[in-house]
Design a protein around this motif. Structure first.
Motif, mmCIF file in Angstrom:
data_model
loop_
_atom_site.group_PDB
_atom_site.id
_atom_site.type_symbol
_atom_site.label_atom_id
_atom_site.label_comp_id
_atom_site.label_asym_id
_atom_site.label_seq_id
_atom_site.Cartn_x
_atom_site.Cartn_y
_atom_site.Cartn_z
ATOM 1 N N UNK A 1 27.950 77.239 71.164
ATOM 2 C CA UNK A 1 28.031 75.787 71.065
ATOM 3 C C UNK A 1 26.887 75.239 70.227
ATOM 4 N N UNK A 2 26.074 76.114 69.650
ATOM 5 C CA UNK A 2 24.953 75.682 68.806
ATOM 6 C C UNK A 2 25.482 75.062 67.518
ATOM 7 N N UNK A 3 24.624 74.344 66.808
ATOM 8 C CA UNK A 3 24.950 73.778 65.499
ATOM 9 C C UNK A 3 23.821 74.111 64.530
ATOM 10 N N UNK A 4 24.052 74.876 63.473
ATOM 11 C CA UNK A 4 25.319 75.542 63.152
ATOM 12 C C UNK A 4 25.595 76.689 64.134
ATOM 13 N N UNK A 5 26.856 77.058 64.271
ATOM 14 C CA UNK A 5 27.265 78.017 65.277
ATOM 15 C C UNK A 5 27.677 79.339 64.646
ATOM 16 N N UNK A 6 27.815 80.362 65.508
ATOM 17 C CA UNK A 6 28.418 81.634 65.129
ATOM 18 C C UNK A 6 29.607 81.888 66.058
ATOM 19 N N UNK A 7 30.564 82.665 65.572
ATOM 20 C CA UNK A 7 31.584 83.212 66.464
ATOM 21 C C UNK A 7 31.857 84.649 66.054
ATOM 22 N N UNK B 1 31.913 84.658 61.920
ATOM 23 C CA UNK B 1 32.028 83.453 61.100
ATOM 24 C C UNK B 1 31.188 82.319 61.630
ATOM 25 N N UNK B 2 31.282 81.197 60.910
ATOM 26 C CA UNK B 2 30.539 80.003 61.286
ATOM 27 C C UNK B 2 29.582 79.575 60.198
ATOM 28 N N UNK B 3 28.365 79.170 60.640
ATOM 29 C CA UNK B 3 27.322 78.682 59.734
ATOM 30 C C UNK B 3 27.821 77.527 58.868
ATOM 31 N N UNK B 4 28.626 76.655 59.456
ATOM 32 C CA UNK B 4 29.179 75.522 58.710
ATOM 33 C C UNK B 4 28.061 74.659 58.136
ATOM 34 N N UNK B 5 28.325 74.090 56.974
ATOM 35 C CA UNK B 5 27.375 73.205 56.317
ATOM 36 C C UNK B 5 28.148 72.158 55.521
ATOM 37 N N UNK B 6 27.515 71.035 55.178
ATOM 38 C CA UNK B 6 28.209 70.011 54.383
ATOM 39 C C UNK B 6 28.772 70.593 53.098
ATOM 40 N N UNK B 7 29.926 70.095 52.705
ATOM 41 C CA UNK B 7 30.583 70.582 51.499
ATOM 42 C C UNK B 7 29.889 69.992 50.284
ATOM 43 N N UNK B 8 29.145 70.792 49.503
ATOM 44 C CA UNK B 8 28.389 70.235 48.379
ATOM 45 C C UNK B 8 29.299 69.818 47.227
ATOM 46 N N UNK B 9 29.195 68.562 46.831
ATOM 47 C CA UNK B 9 29.977 68.079 45.694
ATOM 48 C C UNK B 9 31.465 68.071 45.929
ATOM 49 N N UNK B 10 31.890 68.151 47.185
ATOM 50 C CA UNK B 10 33.309 68.106 47.487
ATOM 51 C C UNK B 10 34.065 69.380 47.180
ATOM 52 N N UNK B 11 33.359 70.500 46.954
ATOM 53 C CA UNK B 11 34.054 71.745 46.647
ATOM 54 C C UNK B 11 33.228 72.938 47.121
ATOM 55 N N UNK B 12 33.912 74.063 47.341
ATOM 56 C CA UNK B 12 33.224 75.275 47.750
ATOM 57 C C UNK B 12 32.430 75.857 46.586
ATOM 58 N N UNK B 13 31.242 76.350 46.888
ATOM 59 C CA UNK B 13 30.395 76.989 45.883
ATOM 60 C C UNK B 13 30.418 78.489 46.137
ATOM 61 N N UNK B 14 30.954 79.247 45.176
ATOM 62 C CA UNK B 14 31.155 80.676 45.395
ATOM 63 C C UNK B 14 29.851 81.403 45.682
ATOM 64 N N UNK B 15 28.775 80.976 45.048
ATOM 65 C CA UNK B 15 27.501 81.645 45.255
ATOM 66 C C UNK B 15 27.009 81.579 46.687
ATOM 67 N N UNK B 16 27.466 80.576 47.438
ATOM 68 C CA UNK B 16 27.034 80.444 48.831
ATOM 69 C C UNK B 16 27.624 81.545 49.697
ATOM 70 N N UNK B 17 28.755 82.129 49.290
ATOM 71 C CA UNK B 17 29.363 83.192 50.081
ATOM 72 C C UNK B 17 28.360 84.330 50.280
#
Length: 220
Positions: free
Chosen positions: A87-93, A105-121
């Motif tokens: 239940x933490x923020x950011x969370x893991x599952x 999975x998890x580690x949600x973060x704001x969507x930068x510039x309205x699109x996914x950034x491949x380098x963040x993967x």
């Protein structure tokens, strides 16, 4: 379902991007290249992409990340291979697959510039793998075989957006934000079908597109 609809008289315009709509007193004219499609009602069921042309002030899009590890021969350290969700923020599952892999999975973060950034993967994948190693110290040699990111949307009050909007006459929107998109879409399909068929559904106001964008106050 599409074939059955065609048998009932539906016409299908596959791969026909709509570039804009014109609203008249009793219908909607949708522009598609050099052609036009006219309709008494239009239902927008385009998921999060609806935000590209009609921003919802009470909705937020985030990036979410996932890895899938190599298969493990031994998962005895994991009690009943149960689902693990923080239940933490950011969370893991964490969960397992039938062939012995770990999905983290998890580690949600704001969507930068309205699109996914491949380098963040890459950065997020390493963090997720480190977390797996932390949770299961005897699996530190385990590597991630797949990784990806996705867009996730939610509303501040936890409810989807379903219904009409004053700027889009004769249109209905189905926006199943949150983790219950399938259930919300089923509810929306029933409500919108009823309303177009002349059945009153006052309960659709719970999901109004014009409701307050602010989250309800917390009670202590």
């Amino acid at each position: 379902m599409v074939e059955h609809s065609v048998q009932q008289g539906a016409r299908v315009y596959e791969e026909s991007p709509i570039s804009g709509c014109e609203f008249t007193q009793d219908q909607v004219i949708c522009r598609c290249g050099q052609s036009q499609i006219t309709a008494k009602h239009v239902i927008f069921a385009t998921g999060y992409e609806t935000q590209q042309y009609k921003r919802e002030r009470g909705a937020e899009l985030t990036s979410s990340y996932v890895i899938v590890t190599e298969p493990l021969k031994d998962l005895q350290d994991w009690y009943e291979q149960c689902l693990i969700w923080e239940t933490a923020r950011p969370y893991h599952y964490l969960r397992t697959t039938r062939d012995g892999r770990i999905i983290a999975g998890g580690l949600d973060e704001p969507l930068p510039g309205g699109r996914l950034v491949e380098g963040r993967y890459l950065a997020k994948s390493k963090q997720l793998l480190d977390y797996v190693h932390q949770m299961f110290p005897r699996s530190t040699a385990l590597q991630a075989e797949y990784s990806w990111g996705a867009v996730f949307g939610h509303t501040h009050d936890g409810l989807p957006y379903i219904g009409t909007h004053p700027d889009y006459p004769h249109c209905y929107f189905l926006e199943g934000y949150g983790g219950n998109g399938t259930a919300c879409s089923t509810i929306a399909a029933e409500m919108i079908t009823d309303i177009i068929s002349g059945v009153e559904r006052p309960d659709i106001q719970m999901f109004s597109l014009t409701r307050s964008p602010h989250p309800p106050p917390k009670h202590h």
